[in-house]
Design a protein around this motif. Sequence first.
Motif, PDB file in Angstrom:
ATOM      1  N   THR A 126     -29.374 -10.039  46.393  1.00 12.40           N
ATOM      2  CA  THR A 126     -28.417  -8.952  46.203  1.00 12.40           C
ATOM      3  C   THR A 126     -28.648  -7.803  47.188  1.00 12.40           C
ATOM      4  O   THR A 126     -27.945  -6.797  47.126  1.00 12.40           O
ATOM      5  CB  THR A 126     -28.519  -8.397  44.771  1.00 12.40           C
ATOM      6  OG1 THR A 126     -29.861  -7.927  44.542  1.00 12.40           O
ATOM      7  CG2 THR A 126     -28.176  -9.470  43.744  1.00 12.40           C
ATOM      8  N   PRO A 156     -23.951  -6.710  40.909  1.00 17.73           N
ATOM      9  CA  PRO A 156     -24.078  -7.791  39.920  1.00 17.73           C
ATOM     10  C   PRO A 156     -25.205  -8.748  40.265  1.00 17.73           C
ATOM     11  O   PRO A 156     -25.405  -9.091  41.430  1.00 17.73           O
ATOM     12  CB  PRO A 156     -22.715  -8.501  40.023  1.00 17.73           C
ATOM     13  CG  PRO A 156     -22.295  -8.277  41.448  1.00 17.73           C
ATOM     14  CD  PRO A 156     -22.815  -6.913  41.824  1.00 17.73           C
ATOM     15  N   LEU A 173     -18.153 -11.744  47.755  1.00 15.85           N
ATOM     16  CA  LEU A 173     -18.686 -10.390  47.620  1.00 15.85           C
ATOM     17  C   LEU A 173     -19.711 -10.113  48.719  1.00 15.85           C
ATOM     18  O   LEU A 173     -19.739  -9.019  49.307  1.00 15.85           O
ATOM     19  CB  LEU A 173     -19.330 -10.234  46.241  1.00 15.85           C
ATOM     20  CG  LEU A 173     -19.810  -8.839  45.857  1.00 15.85           C
ATOM     21  CD1 LEU A 173     -18.643  -7.879  45.742  1.00 15.85           C
ATOM     22  CD2 LEU A 173     -20.573  -8.878  44.541  1.00 15.85           C
ATOM     23  N   TYR A 266     -13.937  -5.217  45.619  1.00 16.62           N
ATOM     24  CA  TYR A 266     -15.341  -5.292  45.205  1.00 16.62           C
ATOM     25  C   TYR A 266     -15.436  -5.457  43.695  1.00 16.62           C
ATOM     26  O   TYR A 266     -16.164  -6.332  43.197  1.00 16.62           O
ATOM     27  CB  TYR A 266     -16.083  -4.027  45.650  1.00 16.62           C
ATOM     28  CG  TYR A 266     -17.529  -4.004  45.191  1.00 16.62           C
ATOM     29  CD1 TYR A 266     -18.535  -4.475  46.016  1.00 16.62           C
ATOM     30  CD2 TYR A 266     -17.879  -3.547  43.920  1.00 16.62           C
ATOM     31  CE1 TYR A 266     -19.861  -4.477  45.598  1.00 16.62           C
ATOM     32  CE2 TYR A 266     -19.199  -3.548  43.496  1.00 16.62           C
ATOM     33  CZ  TYR A 266     -20.175  -4.009  44.334  1.00 16.62           C
ATOM     34  OH  TYR A 266     -21.485  -4.038  43.906  1.00 16.62           O
ATOM     35  N   TRP A 267     -14.734  -4.625  42.946  1.00 12.95           N
ATOM     36  CA  TRP A 267     -14.851  -4.679  41.490  1.00 12.95           C
ATOM     37  C   TRP A 267     -14.212  -5.941  40.911  1.00 12.95           C
ATOM     38  O   TRP A 267     -14.700  -6.483  39.908  1.00 12.95           O
ATOM     39  CB  TRP A 267     -14.237  -3.430  40.867  1.00 12.95           C
ATOM     40  CG  TRP A 267     -15.042  -2.209  41.123  1.00 12.95           C
ATOM     41  CD1 TRP A 267     -14.654  -1.090  41.785  1.00 12.95           C
ATOM     42  CD2 TRP A 267     -16.406  -1.973  40.732  1.00 12.95           C
ATOM     43  NE1 TRP A 267     -15.673  -0.179  41.846  1.00 12.95           N
ATOM     44  CE2 TRP A 267     -16.772  -0.685  41.203  1.00 12.95           C
ATOM     45  CE3 TRP A 267     -17.350  -2.709  40.034  1.00 12.95           C
ATOM     46  CZ2 TRP A 267     -18.021  -0.140  40.992  1.00 12.95           C
ATOM     47  CZ3 TRP A 267     -18.610  -2.168  39.831  1.00 12.95           C
ATOM     48  CH2 TRP A 267     -18.929  -0.906  40.310  1.00 12.95           C
ATOM     49  N   THR A 270     -16.850  -8.555  41.453  1.00 10.48           N
ATOM     50  CA  THR A 270     -17.977  -8.294  40.559  1.00 10.48           C
ATOM     51  C   THR A 270     -17.679  -8.802  39.152  1.00 10.48           C
ATOM     52  O   THR A 270     -18.534  -9.402  38.493  1.00 10.48           O
ATOM     53  CB  THR A 270     -18.282  -6.786  40.519  1.00 10.48           C
ATOM     54  OG1 THR A 270     -18.681  -6.359  41.821  1.00 10.48           O
ATOM     55  CG2 THR A 270     -19.404  -6.477  39.544  1.00 10.48           C
ATOM     56  N   ARG A 274     -19.864 -11.686  37.118  1.00  7.22           N
ATOM     57  CA  ARG A 274     -20.474 -11.416  35.814  1.00  7.22           C
ATOM     58  C   ARG A 274     -19.850 -12.245  34.704  1.00  7.22           C
ATOM     59  O   ARG A 274     -20.476 -12.485  33.679  1.00  7.22           O
ATOM     60  CB  ARG A 274     -20.332  -9.931  35.486  1.00  7.22           C
ATOM     61  CG  ARG A 274     -21.245  -9.040  36.312  1.00  7.22           C
ATOM     62  CD  ARG A 274     -21.058  -7.590  35.962  1.00  7.22           C
ATOM     63  NE  ARG A 274     -22.038  -6.744  36.631  1.00  7.22           N
ATOM     64  CZ  ARG A 274     -21.991  -5.428  36.643  1.00  7.22           C
ATOM     65  NH1 ARG A 274     -21.018  -4.797  36.010  1.00  7.22           N
ATOM     66  NH2 ARG A 274     -22.912  -4.727  37.274  1.00  7.22           N
ATOM     67  N   THR A 280     -16.939  -3.502  33.977  1.00 14.07           N
ATOM     68  CA  THR A 280     -17.577  -2.963  35.174  1.00 14.07           C
ATOM     69  C   THR A 280     -17.238  -1.482  35.316  1.00 14.07           C
ATOM     70  O   THR A 280     -16.313  -0.966  34.675  1.00 14.07           O
ATOM     71  CB  THR A 280     -17.092  -3.694  36.427  1.00 14.07           C
ATOM     72  OG1 THR A 280     -15.690  -3.426  36.611  1.00 14.07           O
ATOM     73  CG2 THR A 280     -17.305  -5.200  36.305  1.00 14.07           C
TER      74      THR A 280
END
Length: 301
Positions: A126, A156, A173, A266-267, A270, A274, A280
């Motif tokens: 990460t 994440p 990502l 990005y979100w 993510t 997850r 988030t």
Amino acid sequence: MWSIGELAEQAGVTVKTVRFYSDRGLLPEAARSSGGHRRYGHEAVDRLRLIRSLRTLDLPVPDVGRVLDEEDALEDVVAKQLREVGSRLAALRWREAALQLVQDCAPQERVERLRLIGAVSAPPSTAPVARFWRRWLLPARLPSRLVSAIVEAAVPQPPADPAPEQVLAFARLHALTSGDCSGTGPCQPAAHRPEAGFRPAVLYDGLVEAYALASAELRSRRSPHEGEALDCFVSAYAHACGARDTPAFRRGLSGQLTQDPRIDRYWDLTAEVRGASEPTAGAAHDWLCAALDTGTARPPA
């Protein structure tokens, strides 16, 4: 005293095995014969059997030596081996999901997916995602404890047993955050970029609290609305720039908080990594922005 052949016979191993452990200092000889041949005491049988048991667990020779020589070393050595085995298993599970991803996709997608997957280690790191936050999104003047808290919440962790779709989302990502942001204009949202008198620590401290309140609303499946979460959100921005929370300030903030497509992406990724778990920070931010837009769209009394 036993010769090397007699010891090997007693322990049920080959002479070559006894010589190997002797040469590495794990099985010290008790004496030498007049002809220079090795001689071992009866306790060498139990020691040799213990060595074989430890090696059956795939412990490296240096770790076997620690267990033999240090009374309390076994627990540490086993814990270290368990971590290494866990890492190898995680890598294998990741590779299995990646192979499944390539096998199941359409032929025209394979080159692109191989490119994405090939850029990510197994198990994945990460670190590039964390650097994206530290380098591009967070102000330099932010306290280190706050930076660590934000990065921990925003980055994440790869799933221990990923589905192929999660492998693809993490690879995308990784590609998104590894790209150069400097050529696309400022990466920080306009409302976050430091100006004279701006206090970023005040802003981010307030946002952490506001996102926690909005996450509770999301878990309860409530539509965006005015209330404590939105007040905390607006207050963070107002206090950070030394302003008051007024209708005019809220209208201006609503215009500033237009989402950057890169951060939106990005979100989204993510959330895919997850899975269906906790909301988030991006989802909380979207909920708060929608609540702000709802309030500012209402005609003044």
